[in-house]
Design a protein around this motif. Structure first.
Motif, PDB file in Angstrom:
ATOM      1  N   ALA A   2       0.557  -0.964  -0.229  1.00  0.00           N
ATOM      2  CA  ALA A   2       0.255   0.048   0.351  1.00  0.00           C
ATOM      3  C   ALA A   2       0.861   0.929   0.016  1.00  0.00           C
ATOM      4  CB  ALA A   2      -0.343  -0.202   0.990  1.00  0.00           C
ATOM      5  N   GLU A   3       1.828   0.713   0.504  1.00  0.00           N
ATOM      6  CA  GLU A   3       2.961   1.824   0.814  1.00  0.00           C
ATOM      7  C   GLU A   3       3.710   2.877  -0.786  1.00  0.00           C
ATOM      8  OE1 GLU A   3       5.910   4.067   3.930  1.00  0.00           O
ATOM      9  OE2 GLU A   3       6.005   1.878   3.374  1.00  0.00           O
ATOM     10  N   TRP A   4       4.596   1.474  -0.939  1.00  0.00           N
ATOM     11  CA  TRP A   4       4.861   1.405  -2.084  1.00  0.00           C
ATOM     12  C   TRP A   4       4.605   1.759  -3.545  1.00  0.00           C
ATOM     13  CZ3 TRP A   4       8.167  -3.364  -1.736  1.00  0.00           C
ATOM     14  CH2 TRP A   4       9.122  -3.955  -0.996  1.00  0.00           C
ATOM     15  N   PHE A   5       3.899   0.772  -3.882  1.00  0.00           N
ATOM     16  CA  PHE A   5       2.507   0.940  -4.884  1.00  0.00           C
ATOM     17  C   PHE A   5       2.067   2.191  -5.332  1.00  0.00           C
ATOM     18  CE2 PHE A   5       5.613  -2.584  -4.667  1.00  0.00           C
ATOM     19  CZ  PHE A   5       5.785  -2.613  -6.269  1.00  0.00           C
ATOM     20  N   PHE A   6       0.917   2.639  -3.731  1.00  0.00           N
ATOM     21  CA  PHE A   6      -0.222   3.060  -3.713  1.00  0.00           C
ATOM     22  C   PHE A   6      -0.072   4.440  -2.910  1.00  0.00           C
ATOM     23  CE2 PHE A   6      -1.141  -1.085  -5.123  1.00  0.00           C
ATOM     24  CZ  PHE A   6      -2.421  -1.260  -6.052  1.00  0.00           C
ATOM     25  N   GLY A   7       1.467   4.500  -2.733  1.00  0.00           N
ATOM     26  CA  GLY A   7       1.448   5.841  -1.330  1.00  0.00           C
ATOM     27  C   GLY A   7       1.142   6.271  -0.502  1.00  0.00           C
ATOM     28  N   LYS A   8       0.367   5.181   0.059  1.00  0.00           N
ATOM     29  CA  LYS A   8      -0.978   5.091   1.102  1.00  0.00           C
ATOM     30  C   LYS A   8       0.071   5.237   2.313  1.00  0.00           C
ATOM     31  CE  LYS A   8      -4.503   4.138   3.628  1.00  0.00           C
ATOM     32  NZ  LYS A   8      -4.722   5.251   4.303  1.00  0.00           N
ATOM     33  N   GLY A   9       0.874   5.865   3.214  1.00  0.00           N
ATOM     34  CA  GLY A   9       1.628   5.812   4.228  1.00  0.00           C
ATOM     35  C   GLY A   9       1.315   4.356   5.306  1.00  0.00           C
ATOM     36  N   LEU A  10       2.391   4.169   5.976  1.00  0.00           N
ATOM     37  CA  LEU A  10       1.846   2.843   7.047  1.00  0.00           C
ATOM     38  C   LEU A  10       1.555   3.779   7.809  1.00  0.00           C
ATOM     39  CD1 LEU A  10       5.595   1.790   7.435  1.00  0.00           C
ATOM     40  CD2 LEU A  10       3.828   0.837   5.947  1.00  0.00           C
ATOM     41  N   PRO A  11       0.543   2.611   9.375  1.00  0.00           N
ATOM     42  CA  PRO A  11      -0.168   3.152  10.320  1.00  0.00           C
ATOM     43  C   PRO A  11       1.397   3.869  11.188  1.00  0.00           C
ATOM     44  CG  PRO A  11      -0.744   1.225   9.868  1.00  0.00           C
ATOM     45  CD  PRO A  11       0.645   1.170   8.774  1.00  0.00           C
ATOM     46  N   VAL A  12       0.282   5.159  11.952  1.00  0.00           N
ATOM     47  CA  VAL A  12       1.321   5.750  12.710  1.00  0.00           C
ATOM     48  C   VAL A  12       1.972   5.091  13.363  1.00  0.00           C
ATOM     49  CG1 VAL A  12       1.607   8.062  13.577  1.00  0.00           C
ATOM     50  CG2 VAL A  12      -0.040   8.333  12.193  1.00  0.00           C
ATOM     51  N   GLU A  13       1.844   4.601  14.339  1.00  0.00           N
ATOM     52  CA  GLU A  13       2.201   3.979  14.876  1.00  0.00           C
ATOM     53  C   GLU A  13       3.210   2.288  13.866  1.00  0.00           C
ATOM     54  OE1 GLU A  13      -1.796   2.020  14.019  1.00  0.00           O
ATOM     55  OE2 GLU A  13      -0.775   3.888  14.717  1.00  0.00           O
ATOM     56  N   GLY A  14       3.050   1.916  13.246  1.00  0.00           N
ATOM     57  CA  GLY A  14       3.714   1.277  12.191  1.00  0.00           C
ATOM     58  C   GLY A  14       3.236  -0.087  12.074  1.00  0.00           C
ATOM     59  N   ILE A  15       3.526  -0.909  11.829  1.00  0.00           N
ATOM     60  CA  ILE A  15       2.787  -2.510  11.485  1.00  0.00           C
ATOM     61  C   ILE A  15       2.895  -3.333  12.688  1.00  0.00           C
ATOM     62  CG2 ILE A  15       2.932  -4.627  10.459  1.00  0.00           C
ATOM     63  CD1 ILE A  15       4.797  -2.801   8.481  1.00  0.00           C
ATOM     64  N   HIS A  72      -6.477  -1.556   4.925  1.00  0.00           N
ATOM     65  CA  HIS A  72      -5.707  -0.458   4.629  1.00  0.00           C
ATOM     66  C   HIS A  72      -5.166  -0.455   2.598  1.00  0.00           C
ATOM     67  CE1 HIS A  72      -2.365   2.530   5.643  1.00  0.00           C
ATOM     68  NE2 HIS A  72      -1.467   1.793   4.637  1.00  0.00           N
ATOM     69  N   LEU A  73      -5.119  -1.275   2.677  1.00  0.00           N
ATOM     70  CA  LEU A  73      -4.214  -2.214   0.764  1.00  0.00           C
ATOM     71  C   LEU A  73      -6.126  -1.200  -0.005  1.00  0.00           C
ATOM     72  CD1 LEU A  73      -2.437  -3.030  -0.784  1.00  0.00           C
ATOM     73  CD2 LEU A  73      -3.782  -5.108  -0.695  1.00  0.00           C
ATOM     74  N   VAL A  74      -7.119  -2.064  -0.040  1.00  0.00           N
ATOM     75  CA  VAL A  74      -8.148  -1.336  -0.285  1.00  0.00           C
ATOM     76  C   VAL A  74      -8.615   0.013  -0.297  1.00  0.00           C
ATOM     77  CG1 VAL A  74     -10.798  -2.118  -0.438  1.00  0.00           C
ATOM     78  CG2 VAL A  74      -8.977  -3.406   0.245  1.00  0.00           C
ATOM     79  N   GLU A  75      -8.482   0.771   0.501  1.00  0.00           N
ATOM     80  CA  GLU A  75      -8.013   2.058   0.693  1.00  0.00           C
ATOM     81  C   GLU A  75      -7.371   2.651   0.056  1.00  0.00           C
ATOM     82  OE1 GLU A  75      -7.715   3.020   4.627  1.00  0.00           O
ATOM     83  OE2 GLU A  75      -9.569   2.493   5.259  1.00  0.00           O
ATOM     84  N   ALA A  76      -6.415   2.077  -0.287  1.00  0.00           N
ATOM     85  CA  ALA A  76      -5.405   2.495  -0.866  1.00  0.00           C
ATOM     86  C   ALA A  76      -5.572   2.534  -2.640  1.00  0.00           C
ATOM     87  CB  ALA A  76      -3.223   1.607  -1.099  1.00  0.00           C
TER      88      ALA A  76
END
Length: 140
Positions: free
Chosen positions: A53-66, A87-91
């Motif tokens: 989600a981060e790498w290919f869709f530009g959606k950052g990781l959760p603030v607290e991390g994975i 998270h991925l579907v939103e991205a």
């Protein structure tokens, strides 16, 4: 159009994996083959979904991390898998149509977001097979 087309394919593959995870006996989470336990495979699957989600869709990781749940706690792992999928579907939903075919550089090398979802489907299937193999090897 790309999101509407790929979402049902993703959901078909991912829902099968999720059903396998939910149905696991909690004691099976500790079973392992080599260095991989079933619990670690579930965590890894969620972790990769967050990273894609981060790498290919530009959606950052959760603030607290994975999150790193207890790998022997089925409820925590199932919650993590649900959250990573959401998270991925939103991205995916937020990605503009014209960017689905645009090549993105990542730690894995260049890939389009559409190709990345194909890789995730394959990745999920591989780990579903590993879980089954680990369970079968324990029965023998």
């Amino acid at each position: 159009m790309t999101f509407a087309t790929i979402l049902p394919v993703w959901q078909a593959a991912r829902s099968r994996f999720f059903k396998i995870a939910v149905a696991l006996p909690e004691q099976d989470l500790q079973l392992q083959l080599g260095k991989s336990s079933i619990g670690s495979l579930l965590h890894h699957t969620a972790e990769v979904e967050y990273m894609f989600a981060e790498w290919f869709f530009g959606k950052g990781l959760p603030v607290e991390g994975i999150p790193k749940p207890d790998l022997t706690n089925l409820d925590e792992l199932v919650a993590l898998l649900a959250a990573s999928n959401e998270h991925l579907v939103e991205a995916m939903k937020a990605l503009p149509e014209e960017q689905w075919q645009a090549v993105v550089e990542s730690r894995m090398g260049p890939s389009t977001p559409l190709e990345a979802i194909g890789r995730l489907i394959y990745h999920t299937g591989i780990h579903a097979g590993q879980i089954s193999l680990i369970q079968k090897s324990e029965q023998n």
